[in-house]
Design an enzyme around this catalytic site. Structure first.
Site, mmCIF file in Angstrom:
data_model
loop_
_atom_site.group_PDB
_atom_site.id
_atom_site.type_symbol
_atom_site.label_atom_id
_atom_site.label_comp_id
_atom_site.label_asym_id
_atom_site.label_seq_id
_atom_site.Cartn_x
_atom_site.Cartn_y
_atom_site.Cartn_z
ATOM 1 N N HIS A 97 18.927 28.427 22.246
ATOM 2 C CA HIS A 97 20.016 27.879 21.423
ATOM 3 C C HIS A 97 19.512 27.991 19.989
ATOM 4 O O HIS A 97 18.441 27.450 19.666
ATOM 5 C CB HIS A 97 20.302 26.422 21.818
ATOM 6 C CG HIS A 97 21.436 25.778 21.072
ATOM 7 N ND1 HIS A 97 22.511 25.159 21.717
ATOM 8 C CD2 HIS A 97 21.677 25.646 19.749
ATOM 9 C CE1 HIS A 97 23.346 24.673 20.819
ATOM 10 N NE2 HIS A 97 22.856 24.950 19.607
ATOM 11 N N HIS A 99 18.011 27.901 16.593
ATOM 12 C CA HIS A 99 17.408 26.805 15.844
ATOM 13 C C HIS A 99 16.445 27.349 14.804
ATOM 14 O O HIS A 99 15.744 28.336 15.037
ATOM 15 C CB HIS A 99 16.701 25.806 16.769
ATOM 16 C CG HIS A 99 15.693 26.422 17.694
ATOM 17 N ND1 HIS A 99 16.047 27.076 18.859
ATOM 18 C CD2 HIS A 99 14.336 26.480 17.616
ATOM 19 C CE1 HIS A 99 14.947 27.511 19.469
ATOM 20 N NE2 HIS A 99 13.900 27.163 18.729
HETATM 21 P P1 DGP Z 1 11.152 27.613 20.209
HETATM 22 O O1 DGP Z 1 9.805 27.831 20.799
HETATM 23 O O2 DGP Z 1 11.366 28.376 18.912
HETATM 24 O O3 DGP Z 1 12.265 27.837 21.230
HETATM 25 O O4 DGP Z 1 11.172 26.092 19.795
HETATM 26 C C1 DGP Z 1 11.740 25.100 20.582
HETATM 27 C C2 DGP Z 1 11.255 23.793 20.039
HETATM 28 O O5 DGP Z 1 12.077 22.779 20.592
HETATM 29 C C3 DGP Z 1 9.820 23.454 20.414
HETATM 30 O O6 DGP Z 1 9.050 23.327 19.209
HETATM 31 C C4 DGP Z 1 9.908 22.114 21.125
HETATM 32 C C5 DGP Z 1 11.303 21.635 20.821
HETATM 33 N N1 DGP Z 1 11.971 20.925 21.896
HETATM 34 C C6 DGP Z 1 12.132 21.366 23.170
HETATM 35 N N2 DGP Z 1 12.806 20.451 23.880
HETATM 36 C C7 DGP Z 1 13.093 19.427 23.040
HETATM 37 C C8 DGP Z 1 13.777 18.194 23.195
HETATM 38 O O7 DGP Z 1 14.299 17.837 24.264
HETATM 39 N N3 DGP Z 1 13.860 17.391 22.101
HETATM 40 C C9 DGP Z 1 13.318 17.745 20.907
HETATM 41 N N4 DGP Z 1 13.452 16.880 19.897
HETATM 42 N N5 DGP Z 1 12.675 18.910 20.724
HETATM 43 C C10 DGP Z 1 12.566 19.737 21.777
#
Ligand code: DGP
Length: 115
Positions: A97, A99
């Site tokens: 998704h 980000h």
């Molecule tokens: P990427 O590796 O670029 O897909 O980064 C995904 C990021 O999302 C990773 O740094 C951890 C974060 N993340 C994953 N699940 C959750 C969640 O449920 N809540 C929050 N706040 N962050 C999350």
């Protein structure tokens, strides 16, 4: 709906929200890689930069402007910060998704790698 970031957008999962408007949500990364680590996401489900269309250009610009404003608000702009889109598994994208990572808040030398 299976996407965890869509669930965060819909408030079905908790998160530490730091900014919200009609098209964008920003919240603290659950596993921070820097003293300040915020994820800025589109509310609309887009899998990654690979799926962007021309009509998303304002959205992308607005994601970056929100990141800039968050950097000002947290004052990490004074030292410097990183903005990063991971695109695809090979680049470490774990959540499909769109980000934008905002990372900063270091007080000494800037780490050479931190994603
Ligand atoms: P990427 O590796 O670029 O897909 O980064 C995904 C990021 O999302 C990773 O740094 C951890 C974060 N993340 C994953 N699940 C959750 C969640 O449920 N809540 C929050 N706040 N962050 C999350």
């Amino acid at each position: 709906m299976e996407c965890i970031f869509c669930k965060i957008v819909n408030k079905e999962l908790p998160s530490e929200i730091v900014y919200e408007d009609d098209e964008i949500l920003a919240f603290k990364d659950i596993n921070p890689k820097a003293p300040v680590h915020v994820l800025i996401i589109s509310k609309k489900h887009i899998g990654s930069v690979n799926e962007l269309k021309k009509e998303d250009k304002d959205l992308i610009g607005n994601l970056i402007l929100v990141a800039k404003n968050m950097a000002e608000k947290t004052e990490i702009n004074k030292i410097g910060y990183k903005l990063c889109f991971n695109v695809g598994k090979g680049a470490g994208q774990m959540v499909n998704h769109l980000h934008l990572h905002l990372l900063g808040g270091w007080t000494e030398s800037v780490p050479k790698h931190n994603i």
